[in-house]
Design a protein around this motif. Structure first.
Motif, PDB file in Angstrom:
ATOM      1  N   VAL A  12     -63.078  39.365  31.725  1.00 21.96           N
ATOM      2  CA  VAL A  12     -62.487  40.498  32.657  1.00 21.96           C
ATOM      3  C   VAL A  12     -60.815  40.271  32.340  1.00 21.96           C
ATOM      4  CG1 VAL A  12     -62.198  38.775  34.656  1.00 21.96           C
ATOM      5  CG2 VAL A  12     -62.527  41.197  35.077  1.00 21.96           C
ATOM      6  N   GLN A  13     -60.234  41.821  32.486  1.00 19.61           N
ATOM      7  CA  GLN A  13     -58.973  41.712  32.368  1.00 19.61           C
ATOM      8  C   GLN A  13     -58.083  41.057  33.678  1.00 19.61           C
ATOM      9  OE1 GLN A  13     -57.999  45.700  31.493  1.00 19.61           O
ATOM     10  NE2 GLN A  13     -57.946  45.361  29.470  1.00 19.61           N
ATOM     11  N   ALA A  14     -56.973  40.609  33.574  1.00 12.37           N
ATOM     12  CA  ALA A  14     -56.238  40.239  34.618  1.00 12.37           C
ATOM     13  C   ALA A  14     -55.958  41.126  35.769  1.00 12.37           C
ATOM     14  CB  ALA A  14     -54.791  39.878  34.205  1.00 12.37           C
ATOM     15  N   GLY A  15     -56.158  40.713  37.071  1.00  9.99           N
ATOM     16  CA  GLY A  15     -56.239  41.827  38.207  1.00  9.99           C
ATOM     17  C   GLY A  15     -57.548  42.249  38.453  1.00  9.99           C
ATOM     18  N   GLY A  16     -58.609  42.035  37.455  1.00 12.12           N
ATOM     19  CA  GLY A  16     -59.838  42.169  37.815  1.00 12.12           C
ATOM     20  C   GLY A  16     -60.729  41.460  38.832  1.00 12.12           C
ATOM     21  N   SER A  17     -62.056  41.652  38.789  1.00 11.94           N
ATOM     22  CA  SER A  17     -62.850  40.770  39.911  1.00 11.94           C
ATOM     23  C   SER A  17     -64.160  40.455  39.019  1.00 11.94           C
ATOM     24  CB  SER A  17     -63.284  41.633  41.076  1.00 11.94           C
ATOM     25  OG  SER A  17     -62.085  42.140  41.711  1.00 11.94           O
ATOM     26  N   LEU A  18     -64.768  39.246  39.735  1.00 10.49           N
ATOM     27  CA  LEU A  18     -66.038  39.003  39.208  1.00 10.49           C
ATOM     28  C   LEU A  18     -66.734  38.236  40.309  1.00 10.49           C
ATOM     29  CD1 LEU A  18     -65.624  37.275  35.904  1.00 10.49           C
ATOM     30  CD2 LEU A  18     -66.979  39.218  36.143  1.00 10.49           C
ATOM     31  N   LYS A  76     -81.886  34.178  50.170  1.00  5.98           N
ATOM     32  CA  LYS A  76     -81.981  33.991  48.764  1.00  5.98           C
ATOM     33  C   LYS A  76     -81.368  32.567  48.202  1.00  5.98           C
ATOM     34  CE  LYS A  76     -81.001  38.959  48.060  1.00  5.98           C
ATOM     35  NZ  LYS A  76     -80.151  39.883  47.523  1.00  5.98           N
ATOM     36  N   ASN A  77     -81.343  31.551  49.062  1.00  7.33           N
ATOM     37  CA  ASN A  77     -80.794  30.459  48.744  1.00  7.33           C
ATOM     38  C   ASN A  77     -79.582  30.265  47.788  1.00  7.33           C
ATOM     39  OD1 ASN A  77     -82.698  29.069  50.387  1.00  7.33           O
ATOM     40  ND2 ASN A  77     -83.567  27.877  48.891  1.00  7.33           N
ATOM     41  N   THR A  78     -78.782  31.318  48.075  1.00  9.22           N
ATOM     42  CA  THR A  78     -77.690  31.679  47.048  1.00  9.22           C
ATOM     43  C   THR A  78     -76.310  31.481  47.733  1.00  9.22           C
ATOM     44  OG1 THR A  78     -79.081  33.004  45.873  1.00  9.22           O
ATOM     45  CG2 THR A  78     -76.830  33.256  45.641  1.00  9.22           C
ATOM     46  N   VAL A  79     -75.637  30.757  46.720  1.00  3.44           N
ATOM     47  CA  VAL A  79     -74.090  30.794  47.299  1.00  3.44           C
ATOM     48  C   VAL A  79     -73.375  31.659  46.126  1.00  3.44           C
ATOM     49  CG1 VAL A  79     -71.988  29.211  47.436  1.00  3.44           C
ATOM     50  CG2 VAL A  79     -74.176  28.551  48.131  1.00  3.44           C
ATOM     51  N   ALA A  80     -72.404  32.275  46.721  1.00  9.93           N
ATOM     52  CA  ALA A  80     -71.472  33.285  45.815  1.00  9.93           C
ATOM     53  C   ALA A  80     -70.187  32.930  46.052  1.00  9.93           C
ATOM     54  CB  ALA A  80     -71.826  34.805  46.248  1.00  9.93           C
ATOM     55  N   LEU A  81     -69.512  33.238  44.926  1.00 10.70           N
ATOM     56  CA  LEU A  81     -68.126  32.991  44.645  1.00 10.70           C
ATOM     57  C   LEU A  81     -67.342  34.325  44.443  1.00 10.70           C
ATOM     58  CD1 LEU A  81     -65.431  31.042  45.044  1.00 10.70           C
ATOM     59  CD2 LEU A  81     -65.821  30.612  42.571  1.00 10.70           C
ATOM     60  N   GLN A  82     -66.876  35.165  45.160  1.00  6.26           N
ATOM     61  CA  GLN A  82     -66.197  36.324  44.884  1.00  6.26           C
ATOM     62  C   GLN A  82     -64.716  36.173  44.333  1.00  6.26           C
ATOM     63  OE1 GLN A  82     -67.567  39.587  44.987  1.00  6.26           O
ATOM     64  NE2 GLN A  82     -65.776  40.098  43.983  1.00  6.26           N
ATOM     65  N   MET A  83     -64.501  36.413  43.126  1.00  7.19           N
ATOM     66  CA  MET A  83     -63.012  36.468  42.808  1.00  7.19           C
ATOM     67  C   MET A  83     -62.532  37.837  42.521  1.00  7.19           C
ATOM     68  SD  MET A  83     -63.877  32.922  39.993  1.00  7.19           S
ATOM     69  CE  MET A  83     -64.964  34.138  39.014  1.00  7.19           C
ATOM     70  N   SER A  84     -61.323  37.746  43.095  1.00  5.29           N
ATOM     71  CA  SER A  84     -60.558  38.909  42.971  1.00  5.29           C
ATOM     72  C   SER A  84     -58.851  38.571  42.576  1.00  5.29           C
ATOM     73  CB  SER A  84     -60.461  39.868  44.426  1.00  5.29           C
ATOM     74  OG  SER A  84     -61.644  40.253  44.557  1.00  5.29           O
ATOM     75  N   GLY A 116     -74.943  22.209  38.494  1.00  6.25           N
ATOM     76  CA  GLY A 116     -75.399  23.446  37.621  1.00  6.25           C
ATOM     77  C   GLY A 116     -74.988  23.394  36.388  1.00  6.25           C
ATOM     78  N   GLN A 117     -75.369  24.093  35.271  1.00  7.04           N
ATOM     79  CA  GLN A 117     -75.022  24.104  33.876  1.00  7.04           C
ATOM     80  C   GLN A 117     -73.443  24.889  33.533  1.00  7.04           C
ATOM     81  OE1 GLN A 117     -76.972  26.311  35.013  1.00  7.04           O
ATOM     82  NE2 GLN A 117     -76.201  28.276  34.067  1.00  7.04           N
ATOM     83  N   GLY A 118     -73.261  25.588  34.644  1.00  3.07           N
ATOM     84  CA  GLY A 118     -71.833  25.954  34.415  1.00  3.07           C
ATOM     85  C   GLY A 118     -71.953  27.640  33.938  1.00  3.07           C
ATOM     86  N   THR A 119     -70.883  28.422  34.111  1.00  7.00           N
ATOM     87  CA  THR A 119     -71.020  29.885  33.728  1.00  7.00           C
ATOM     88  C   THR A 119     -69.427  30.149  33.095  1.00  7.00           C
ATOM     89  OG1 THR A 119     -71.219  32.293  33.973  1.00  7.00           O
ATOM     90  CG2 THR A 119     -70.661  30.858  35.656  1.00  7.00           C
ATOM     91  N   GLN A 120     -69.116  30.728  32.124  1.00  6.45           N
ATOM     92  CA  GLN A 120     -67.886  30.882  31.488  1.00  6.45           C
ATOM     93  C   GLN A 120     -67.066  32.111  32.053  1.00  6.45           C
ATOM     94  OE1 GLN A 120     -66.021  29.155  29.068  1.00  6.45           O
ATOM     95  NE2 GLN A 120     -64.421  30.324  29.971  1.00  6.45           N
ATOM     96  N   VAL A 121     -66.098  31.890  32.691  1.00  4.74           N
ATOM     97  CA  VAL A 121     -65.186  33.116  33.039  1.00  4.74           C
ATOM     98  C   VAL A 121     -63.978  33.010  32.259  1.00  4.74           C
ATOM     99  CG1 VAL A 121     -63.706  33.800  35.108  1.00  4.74           C
ATOM    100  CG2 VAL A 121     -66.066  32.773  35.432  1.00  4.74           C
ATOM    101  N   THR A 122     -63.706  34.205  31.565  1.00  4.63           N
ATOM    102  CA  THR A 122     -62.389  34.338  30.882  1.00  4.63           C
ATOM    103  C   THR A 122     -61.670  35.790  31.326  1.00  4.63           C
ATOM    104  OG1 THR A 122     -63.628  33.312  28.851  1.00  4.63           O
ATOM    105  CG2 THR A 122     -61.659  34.548  28.534  1.00  4.63           C
ATOM    106  N   VAL A 123     -60.355  35.105  31.639  1.00  6.15           N
ATOM    107  CA  VAL A 123     -59.552  36.332  32.018  1.00  6.15           C
ATOM    108  C   VAL A 123     -58.336  36.637  31.074  1.00  6.15           C
ATOM    109  CG1 VAL A 123     -58.022  37.045  33.943  1.00  6.15           C
ATOM    110  CG2 VAL A 123     -59.877  35.627  34.456  1.00  6.15           C
ATOM    111  N   SER A 124     -58.520  37.751  30.677  1.00  3.88           N
ATOM    112  CA  SER A 124     -57.238  38.367  29.408  1.00  3.88           C
ATOM    113  C   SER A 124     -56.334  38.792  29.968  1.00  3.88           C
ATOM    114  CB  SER A 124     -58.086  39.228  28.725  1.00  3.88           C
ATOM    115  OG  SER A 124     -58.539  40.251  29.255  1.00  3.88           O
TER     116      SER A 124
END
Length: 125
Positions: A12-18, A76-84, A116-124
């Motif tokens: 995602v670009q800088a300033g974006g969300s995931l 849903k037995n789910t935890v979320a991380l909202q990143m902005s 968990g196994q992890g998930t990659q987040v890349t911010v350009s």
């Protein structure tokens, strides 16, 4: 057997969300605290945020306050991380972790035995 599966990472670009999600199985969610940690190349794993599943209370690292939120979906037995407002320095592998509920949420990775196994987040930039 406890299993935590993360998803939602990406570029995602800088300033974006995931929005990252962590689906938990093999545990009684109401007895657990859930946390997100991240690890950038060459750096130690660092605390991002945590939530008490039973109480709903949350804790966030100072570096992400005002930008990230953490929530749970009991159905849903789910935890979320909202990143902005993502920044290049948020680039890391993000991990979901679980631990038996404590009186206070812990920021110490050693207090979380399940990962968990992890998930990659890349911010350009």
């Amino acid at each position: 057997q406890v299993r935590l599966v993360e998803s939602g990472g990406g570029l995602v670009q800088a300033g974006g969300s995931l929005r990252l999600s962590c689906v938990a199985s093999g545990l009684t969610v109401f007895n657990h605290d859930m946390a997100w940690f991240r690890q950038a190349p060459g750096k130690e794993r660092e605390f991002v945020g945590a939530i008490s599943w039973s109480r709903g209370g949350t804790l966030l690292a100072d570096s992400v306050k005002g930008r990230f939120t953490i929530s749970r979906d009991t159905a849903k037995n789910t935890v979320a991380l909202q990143m902005s407002s993502l920044k290049p320095e948020d680039t890391a592998v993000y991990y979901c972790a679980a631990a038996w509920t404590r009186r206070q949420l812990s920021v110490n990775s050693n207090q979380y035995p399940s990962w968990g196994q992890g998930t990659q987040v890349t911010v350009s930039s």
